[in-house]
Enzyme design. Sequence first.
Site, PDB file in Angstrom:
ATOM      1  N   MET A  59     -16.642 -60.445  68.044  1.00 46.87           N
ATOM      2  CA  MET A  59     -16.593 -59.466  69.148  1.00 46.87           C
ATOM      3  C   MET A  59     -15.212 -58.877  69.287  1.00 46.87           C
ATOM      4  O   MET A  59     -14.307 -59.175  69.134  1.00 46.87           O
ATOM      5  CB  MET A  59     -16.668 -60.467  70.575  1.00 46.87           C
ATOM      6  CG  MET A  59     -16.698 -59.941  71.605  1.00 46.87           C
ATOM      7  SD  MET A  59     -16.966 -61.028  73.185  1.00 46.87           S
ATOM      8  CE  MET A  59     -18.655 -61.734  72.917  1.00 46.87           C
ATOM      9  N   CYS A  60     -15.313 -57.637  69.802  1.00 47.29           N
ATOM     10  CA  CYS A  60     -14.168 -56.743  69.930  1.00 47.29           C
ATOM     11  C   CYS A  60     -14.157 -56.159  71.125  1.00 47.29           C
ATOM     12  O   CYS A  60     -15.086 -56.240  71.884  1.00 47.29           O
ATOM     13  CB  CYS A  60     -14.023 -55.985  68.658  1.00 47.29           C
ATOM     14  SG  CYS A  60     -15.115 -54.497  68.694  1.00 47.29           S
ATOM     15  N   THR A  61     -13.018 -55.363  71.580  1.00 41.01           N
ATOM     16  CA  THR A  61     -13.107 -54.604  72.803  1.00 41.01           C
ATOM     17  C   THR A  61     -13.106 -53.082  72.494  1.00 41.01           C
ATOM     18  O   THR A  61     -12.659 -52.702  71.472  1.00 41.01           O
ATOM     19  CB  THR A  61     -11.711 -55.035  73.641  1.00 41.01           C
ATOM     20  OG1 THR A  61     -10.478 -54.516  72.501  1.00 41.01           O
ATOM     21  CG2 THR A  61     -11.767 -56.322  74.003  1.00 41.01           C
TER      22      THR A  61
END
Length: 185
Positions: A59-61
């Site tokens: 997951m990343c932003t």
Amino acid sequence: MQAMLLSLLGLALFGALHGQEEVTVQPNFQQEKFTGKWYSIGLASSSRWFMEKKQVLKMCTTVVTPTADGNLNVTSTYPKFDRCETRNSLYIKTEQPGRFSYTSPRWGSQHDIRVVETNYDEYALLYAKKFKGTDTSTMVTLYGRTTELSPKLQEKFTQFSLAQGLPEDAILLLPKTDKCMTEAA
């Protein structure tokens, strides 16, 4: 005989083209509501890169900010080995609100990006078609305003990805991580 083969080929081509429905864009897309911080929840792709790297993706932003001329700066921060990587992209608006174009300065690929569906404060479903030379690939992204989305929205992402012709092994709900999640503001 040759005329019959050409007719069959024409019918097959028409059927193949007809089977690929145009991917629609969010009706009445409101760009100002789309800006801000998002978390990547799901990713699906037909690209070779994705299939080779999907086991290490997390997951990343992604932070979306408007530019003065109405385009979007899209900054993604993600874990890579023992550090945080940041990738900046400039999405150029098109005549159709919710549809953008992007050209990768590094690879020279052209991208047709569409916000397919969003409620702005919970989730966004994006579709992208990438073109480089004679190669094309499809990518579907599920963003959330938080790191958790309902099973119903996750299933919507999966079903939409399958409808775009992506196989189940090309659809990934990204594993959560604490790494690089606070670097993006």
